[in-house]
Motif scaffolding. Sequence first.
Motif, PDB file in Angstrom:
ATOM      1  N   ILE A  93      27.766 -46.775 -28.177  1.00 19.11           N
ATOM      2  CA  ILE A  93      27.360 -46.055 -26.974  1.00 19.11           C
ATOM      3  C   ILE A  93      26.013 -45.403 -27.259  1.00 19.11           C
ATOM      4  N   PHE A  94      25.069 -45.572 -26.343  1.00 17.59           N
ATOM      5  CA  PHE A  94      23.724 -45.019 -26.500  1.00 17.59           C
ATOM      6  C   PHE A  94      23.529 -43.848 -25.539  1.00 17.59           C
ATOM      7  N   ASN A  95      22.539 -43.015 -25.846  1.00 16.20           N
ATOM      8  CA  ASN A  95      22.312 -41.809 -25.050  1.00 16.20           C
ATOM      9  C   ASN A  95      21.007 -41.899 -24.270  1.00 16.20           C
ATOM     10  N   LYS A  96      21.129 -41.945 -22.958  1.00 14.21           N
ATOM     11  CA  LYS A  96      19.982 -41.861 -22.045  1.00 14.21           C
ATOM     12  C   LYS A  96      18.857 -42.834 -22.425  1.00 14.21           C
ATOM     13  N   ALA A  97      17.626 -42.322 -22.657  1.00  9.73           N
ATOM     14  CA  ALA A  97      16.477 -43.207 -22.883  1.00  9.73           C
ATOM     15  C   ALA A  97      16.628 -44.068 -24.128  1.00  9.73           C
TER      16      ALA A  97
ATOM     17  N   ASN B 115      17.392 -50.252 -27.575  1.00 10.84           N
ATOM     18  CA  ASN B 115      18.326 -50.420 -28.688  1.00 10.84           C
ATOM     19  C   ASN B 115      19.345 -51.538 -28.481  1.00 10.84           C
ATOM     20  N   PRO B 116      20.008 -51.639 -27.323  1.00  9.30           N
ATOM     21  CA  PRO B 116      20.968 -52.740 -27.164  1.00  9.30           C
ATOM     22  C   PRO B 116      20.312 -54.109 -27.248  1.00  9.30           C
ATOM     23  N   LEU B 117      19.102 -54.241 -26.693  1.00  7.94           N
ATOM     24  CA  LEU B 117      18.402 -55.528 -26.698  1.00  7.94           C
ATOM     25  C   LEU B 117      17.975 -55.911 -28.102  1.00  7.94           C
TER      26      LEU B 117
ATOM     27  N   HIS C  88      28.420 -49.542 -24.293  1.00  5.77           N
ATOM     28  CA  HIS C  88      27.184 -50.190 -23.838  1.00  5.77           C
ATOM     29  C   HIS C  88      26.914 -51.501 -24.566  1.00  5.77           C
ATOM     30  N   LEU C  89      27.363 -51.606 -25.818  1.00  2.01           N
ATOM     31  CA  LEU C  89      27.150 -52.825 -26.593  1.00  2.01           C
ATOM     32  C   LEU C  89      28.413 -53.143 -27.373  1.00  2.01           C
ATOM     33  N   PRO C  90      29.013 -54.301 -27.143  1.00  2.00           N
ATOM     34  CA  PRO C  90      30.241 -54.638 -27.875  1.00  2.00           C
ATOM     35  C   PRO C  90      29.971 -54.968 -29.332  1.00  2.00           C
ATOM     36  N   GLY C  91      30.973 -54.761 -30.150  1.00  2.00           N
ATOM     37  CA  GLY C  91      30.838 -54.924 -31.593  1.00  2.00           C
ATOM     38  C   GLY C  91      30.524 -56.335 -32.048  1.00  2.00           C
TER      39      GLY C  91
END
Length: 257
Positions: free
Chosen positions: A189-193, A198-200, A227-230
């Motif tokens: 899970i990422f935070n805001k900006a 980061n996911p890409l 936000h991004l699966p393992g």
Amino acid sequence: MIDKQWASASDAVADIPDGASLAVGGFGLSGNPIALIEALLAQGTTGLSIVSNNCGVDDWGLGILLRAQRIRKMTSSYVGENKEFERQFLSGELELELTPQGTLAEKLRAGGSGIAAFYTQTGVGTQVAEGGLPRRYRSDGTVDVASPAKDVRTFDVAGTPREYVLEEAITTDFSLVHALAGDRHGNLIFNKAARNFNPLAAMAGRVCIAQVERLVEPGELDPDSIHLPGVFVHRVVKVGTDIPKRIERRTVATEGA
């Protein structure tokens, strides 16, 4: 049970060799995987080819690798806050593949999704498509390497013929990212900006290393909030909530504004 937790940042990056390609998360100074970057600096890895939205600033983020002259090539969309970047590029010490921001994001996403290339309108009619953008200078200031021309095709879109330029996807040997929270399966899970790139970047790396502020047990994260699966993440390092976070350009409102 799949346990992707690693003991330390230095352990997690220890097998990144000289000359490796890296996709690195971060948007400005938001979401920089600084613990992993510092570990990479400490182990002396050099000759790196890095894909990231920007290169940090002179003394923070990827800027610390740049200052130590560990980076051979940058693929970025914005490089305006780093004087050492400017110096190395104009002196011929650094190669730069300047890429429109949305195109860079899609090149990373496509690479992580198994898509070899795609067509986009962004850059049509400019040097992005026609070639000639300086990638490396000689020491005398003349252009040593320029970008090549790209394939441009016309597609009928909603009854109107439009030109599109072909952009190839990006994959890298490794990726380094920062997340607010993750579990030992690698779900993040990422935070805001910090979610912008980061996911890409994580998707594009064949081996993704994630530093997380909070590490929890599998099942503790709400599946609908991940936000991004393992499946995209291979190593997870807990860095804690006290990890330093820099503000790139602090702005204070004047009284009465």
